[in-house]
Design an enzyme around this catalytic site. Structure first.
Site, PDB file in Angstrom:
ATOM      1  N   ALA A  47       0.827  -0.960   0.038  1.00 17.75           N
ATOM      2  CA  ALA A  47       0.078   0.014   0.144  1.00 17.75           C
ATOM      3  C   ALA A  47       0.662   1.401  -0.198  1.00 17.75           C
ATOM      4  O   ALA A  47       0.481   2.128  -0.853  1.00 17.75           O
ATOM      5  CB  ALA A  47      -0.960  -0.051   1.510  1.00 17.75           C
ATOM      6  N   ASP A  48       1.994   1.159   0.820  1.00 20.62           N
ATOM      7  CA  ASP A  48       2.773   2.236   0.913  1.00 20.62           C
ATOM      8  C   ASP A  48       3.566   2.640  -0.216  1.00 20.62           C
ATOM      9  O   ASP A  48       3.517   3.628  -1.102  1.00 20.62           O
ATOM     10  CB  ASP A  48       3.790   2.145   2.157  1.00 20.62           C
ATOM     11  N   LEU A  49       4.260   1.594  -0.943  1.00 17.98           N
ATOM     12  CA  LEU A  49       5.052   1.784  -1.954  1.00 17.98           C
ATOM     13  C   LEU A  49       4.087   1.923  -3.219  1.00 17.98           C
ATOM     14  O   LEU A  49       4.339   2.503  -4.311  1.00 17.98           O
ATOM     15  CB  LEU A  49       5.934   0.383  -2.174  1.00 17.98           C
TER      16      LEU A  49
END
Length: 409
Positions: free
Chosen positions: A182-184
């Site tokens: 989700a972050d990347l």
């Protein structure tokens, strides 16, 4: 023997694809810094704007250090940037930000929705100063909707997007994807939006606002899972290493450990059966088509288990590859990074650093033959370039020589 590319700090003015593009990085932790690092790798002048004294909170995260005070996590996400410390609640420092905005092409921020506007750096405010500004906001859940004000981290986005529910083994406790998708993913999608907006600006003459979120990144990467939901009416369940669309396509056990196979179509399936000497399985009504093999995946693997247990991982992988069936051993990161192929692809490099001396980092995951990426700046120390950046603004007539007051434009 692993080869480490010794990457010297190279000419800042080399002709890279984004040379001449200035990016203001007002982000912390992972998604935003990753996005801005990718832009910096392609030649953008990335100015990282950090809170005084503490800087990006990732500088102090993780439980281990190399030589300096900055964490390896910060070092991994912040090459090709310059740092200036600004207290955005302080009017004098906000004037420095405004001067920078007048020189910028892109601004990326990842505060909770509404915070940037309260600090006087919302899109509407800054677009009046610089109509060509491409402004990207990265948040947990986006700028609108009932969840917008919730705090967002990768784990929360994986959970609330559905991704966590489909990861792991059947019947096991919830398992997070080990890679922070989700972050990347949010960082990658924001980069995609920024580059598209820069191209669109060449036609319209104006920048625009980009709204990226961790939740939508996790959902955007859930292409196969949502297809299964809408195709069957049932929410996807955890299936371990298996694939939702093909079988056998997963980790299987040899005599000395696990390896992976990818007999993802009928031709590969028949070749696979030839290698393992089990041609009769194609006549089994449970396995004669890919759709049936997916439906009866558990039974298929049970049928193959005693056969695959007769040889080693190395023996099976070599035999399958020789026949043209995708297969591979399961490496840990130490083994993967020490492989000859990773060395040949220059995916491990040594980056010189004023405190660390040098440190190992991942190489550039996309190769540009005509304009290869460079490490032009080591991950910066906090406010390392503050005086330099203020001096540049003064020379452009955007700050008084004291560097404390912006010149009206």
């Amino acid at each position: 023997m692993r080869t480490i590319v010794d990457t010297s700090i190279q000419n800042e003015h080399a002709h890279l694809p984004l040379a001449g593009i200035r990016v203001l990085d007002i982000t912390q932790v992972m998604a935003g810094p990753f996005c801005c690092m990718l832009l910096g790798d392609m030649g953008a002048d990335v100015i990282k704007i950090e809170p005084p004294k503490v800087g990006d909170s990732t500088r102090h995260s993780m439980g281990f250090r190399l030589k300096g005070e900055d964490s390896p996590g910060f070092l991994a996400l912040n090459r090709n940037k310059r740092s200036i410390a600004l207290d955005l609640k302080n009017p004098a420092d906000r004037d420095v930000l405004y001067a920078l905005v007048k020189t910028a092409d892109v601004l990326v921020e990842n505060a909770r929705p509404g915070v940037a506007a309260r600090l006087g750096m919302g899109y509407e405010t800054l677009a009046e100063m610089n109509p060509r500004l491409v402004y990207a906001s990265i948040s947990g859940f986006g700028q609108t909707g009932p969840w917008a004000q919730r705090p967002g981290f990768d784990l929360i986005a994986q959970a609330m997007s559905g991704a966590l529910s489909a990861t792991g083994l059947p019947g096991s406790e919830p398992v997070k994807n080990g890679i922070p998708v989700a972050d990347l993913g949010a960082g990658l999608f924001a980069t995609y939006g920024i580059l598209s907006a820069l191209m669109g600006r060449e036609k319209s003459g104006r920048g625009q606002f980009i709204d990226a979120s961790l939740l939508e990144a996790a959902l955007g990467l859930s292409v196969w899972e949502t297809t299964e939901l809408w195709g069957t009416g049932k929410s996807p369940q955890p299936i371990g290493s298996a694939n939702r669309m093909s079988a056998p396509y997963q980790a299987v056990q040899a005599s000395d450990g696990y390896f992976v196979i990818g007999a993802a179509n009928q031709k590969l399936w028949l070749t696979f059966l030839d290698v393992v000497k089990r041609p009769e399985l194609n006549s089994d009504p449970r396995f004669s088509t890919n759709a049936l093999r997916v439906t009866n995946r558990v039974e298929l693997i049970e049928e193959l288990r005693p056969t695959l247990a007769q040889r080693t991982v190395h023996a099976w992988v070599e035999a399958l590859l020789a026949a043209g069936v995708p297969a591979g051993p399961i490496y840990n990161y130490e083994q993967a990074l020490a492989s000859d192929h990773v060395a040949a692809r220059e995916m491990v490099m040594n980056i010189p650093h004023p405190v660390e001396g040098s440190f190992r980092a991942l190489g550039f995951p996309v190769k540009m033959r005509g304009t290869p990426q460079q490490v032009r700046h080591a991950p910066p120390l906090l406010d390392q370039h503050g005086d330099e950046i203020r001096r540049e603004l003064s020379e452009k007539g955007l700050l008084q020589s004291s560097g404390q007051k912006a010149v009206a434009r």
